[in-house]
Design a protein around this motif. Structure first.
Motif, mmCIF file in Angstrom:
data_model
loop_
_atom_site.group_PDB
_atom_site.id
_atom_site.type_symbol
_atom_site.label_atom_id
_atom_site.label_comp_id
_atom_site.label_asym_id
_atom_site.label_seq_id
_atom_site.Cartn_x
_atom_site.Cartn_y
_atom_site.Cartn_z
ATOM 1 N N ASN A 14 0.774 -1.419 -0.085
ATOM 2 C CA ASN A 14 -0.575 -0.027 -0.106
ATOM 3 C C ASN A 14 0.669 1.315 -0.072
ATOM 4 O O ASN A 14 0.715 2.218 0.618
ATOM 5 C CB ASN A 14 -0.574 0.040 0.896
ATOM 6 N N THR A 19 2.049 6.452 3.514
ATOM 7 C CA THR A 19 2.109 5.438 4.286
ATOM 8 C C THR A 19 4.507 5.481 3.444
ATOM 9 O O THR A 19 4.586 4.295 3.799
ATOM 10 C CB THR A 19 1.702 4.060 3.225
ATOM 11 N N THR A 23 2.960 -0.003 4.406
ATOM 12 C CA THR A 23 2.993 -0.336 6.377
ATOM 13 C C THR A 23 3.202 -1.222 6.199
ATOM 14 O O THR A 23 3.397 -2.303 5.666
ATOM 15 C CB THR A 23 1.591 -0.603 6.698
ATOM 16 N N GLY A 39 -1.458 -3.899 9.270
ATOM 17 C CA GLY A 39 -1.639 -4.085 7.918
ATOM 18 C C GLY A 39 -3.319 -3.570 7.661
ATOM 19 O O GLY A 39 -4.623 -3.660 8.033
ATOM 20 N N ASP A 69 -4.974 2.353 6.874
ATOM 21 C CA ASP A 69 -3.483 1.487 7.087
ATOM 22 C C ASP A 69 -2.812 0.721 8.536
ATOM 23 O O ASP A 69 -1.795 -0.160 7.958
ATOM 24 C CB ASP A 69 -3.030 2.380 6.377
ATOM 25 N N HIS A 70 -3.649 0.312 9.655
ATOM 26 C CA HIS A 70 -2.596 0.170 10.529
ATOM 27 C C HIS A 70 -3.239 -1.343 10.979
ATOM 28 O O HIS A 70 -2.660 -2.042 10.792
ATOM 29 C CB HIS A 70 -1.920 0.507 11.135
ATOM 30 N N ASP A 101 -4.619 12.437 7.256
ATOM 31 C CA ASP A 101 -3.993 11.515 6.952
ATOM 32 C C ASP A 101 -4.864 10.174 6.640
ATOM 33 O O ASP A 101 -6.500 10.269 6.194
ATOM 34 C CB ASP A 101 -3.246 10.915 8.502
ATOM 35 N N ASP A 154 3.289 5.036 13.907
ATOM 36 C CA ASP A 154 3.199 6.313 13.123
ATOM 37 C C ASP A 154 3.648 7.661 14.168
ATOM 38 O O ASP A 154 3.598 8.844 13.673
ATOM 39 C CB ASP A 154 1.702 6.914 12.535
ATOM 40 N N SER A 162 5.813 12.262 11.264
ATOM 41 C CA SER A 162 4.444 12.156 11.443
ATOM 42 C C SER A 162 3.698 13.285 11.185
ATOM 43 O O SER A 162 3.826 14.152 11.137
ATOM 44 C CB SER A 162 3.957 11.186 12.861
ATOM 45 N N HIS A 193 6.846 3.134 9.017
ATOM 46 C CA HIS A 193 7.026 3.349 8.081
ATOM 47 C C HIS A 193 8.270 3.524 8.242
ATOM 48 O O HIS A 193 8.282 4.498 8.616
ATOM 49 C CB HIS A 193 5.831 4.243 7.317
#
Ligand SMILES: [Zn+2]
Length: 277
Positions: A14, A19, A23, A39, A69-70, A101, A154, A162, A193
């Motif tokens: 991704n 990102t 991730t 992810g 994304d986590h 984000d 992050d 971040s 990341h």
């Protein structure tokens, strides 16, 4: 990819301006595992994770926070491995305002919430929650004392600072959480990341200095130009930055302004403009 005796990582497919290469999901342990930041709920990533797990028991699936994304792969991976989802608290947002984000994972349902200093342990590893609000209000880092390592999610990334996007992102909390890491003695960070970070306290102090510089730029801009709108500040202060990141930069400037407001330095001036007090 095995990074240390106890730590391996799997990169999710991704990549994006937010990102970086994607991730990074971490596997901790040798015989019995923990999985950190499973992810996105992506079939290829889940297949890659199951291949890396390679039939070993998974004791816990931990999430540092609930950006999409986590955490979305936590539940399907839990079903595939039988492991509980343990980690940060779910997040409820009061509004659905702009999000610079990755959006939030509203479906995240942990089986057990870890609060600061609580631990999960396997045969050859311990993971301890380090509450680090700022990027999100529910953000946790996880310390691995066996390797004096810290999984920083992050909160501290290996490639960029971040995103702090109000209202959930909070610059005052972020700076306190950074100071907390600066006061620890971890020898390596594994961010979600970017590459592992050695000499991590130096990076943390550098990032804190970067935020202080940005704050100084904002104060000087307002002094020089009078009441100003955020897009004008971003255009002046983020020269050379990928324009796709301008909205995120605007959220970050807003986070600074809210922090400055809380300290009595700046205040809203109406029409989306800000002024020096
Ligand atoms: Zn995030």
């Amino acid at each position: 990819m095995q990074l240390s005796p106890l730590v391996a990582r799997v990169l999710a497919p991704n990549p994006s301006p937010f990102t970086y290469t994607g991730t990074q999901t971490y596997l901790v342990g040798t015989g019995t595992l923990a999985v950190i930041d499973p992810g996105p709920d992506d079939p290829d990533h889940l297949a890659a994770l199951m291949a890396a797990v390679d039939g070993r028991p998974v004791l816990a699936i931990l999430c540092t926070h609930t950006h999409r994304d986590h955490s979305p792969a936590a539940r399907p991976l839990g079903v595939m491995t039988g492991a509980p989802v343990i980690g940060c608290a779910p997040l409820t947002l009061d509004d659905d305002g702009p999000r610079a984000d990755a959006a939030f994972d509203a479906d995240y349902r942990p089986d057990r919430i870890l609060t600061d200093a609580e631990q999960v342990a396997g045969p050859d590893w311990t993971l301890e929650a380090v509450a680090t609000p700022g990027h999100t209000s529910n953000h946790l880092c996880f310390a691995l004392p066996q390797e004096r390592a810290l999984f920083t999610g992050d909160h501290v990334m290996g490639w960029s600072t971040s995103v702090i996007s109000p209202p959930d992102g909070d610059m005052s909390a972020y700076m306190r959480s950074m100071q907390r890491l600066a006061d620890r003695d971890d020898v390596i960070y594994y961010p979600a990341h970017g590459d592992p970070v050695e000499s991590p306290q130096r990076l943390v102090r550098g990032m804190m200095g970067h935020r202080k510089q940005r704050e100084g730029q904002i104060v000087r801009f307002l002094r020089r130009h009078g009441d100003s709108a955020i897009p004008d500040m971003v255009a002046a202060m983020y020269k050379g930055v990928d324009p796709r990141l301008y909205p995120a930069a605007g959220r970050s400037v807003l986070a600074h302004l809210i922090d400055l407001d809380g300290r009595g330095v700046a205040a809203p001036a109406g029409d989306g403009r800000w002024r020096i007090v």
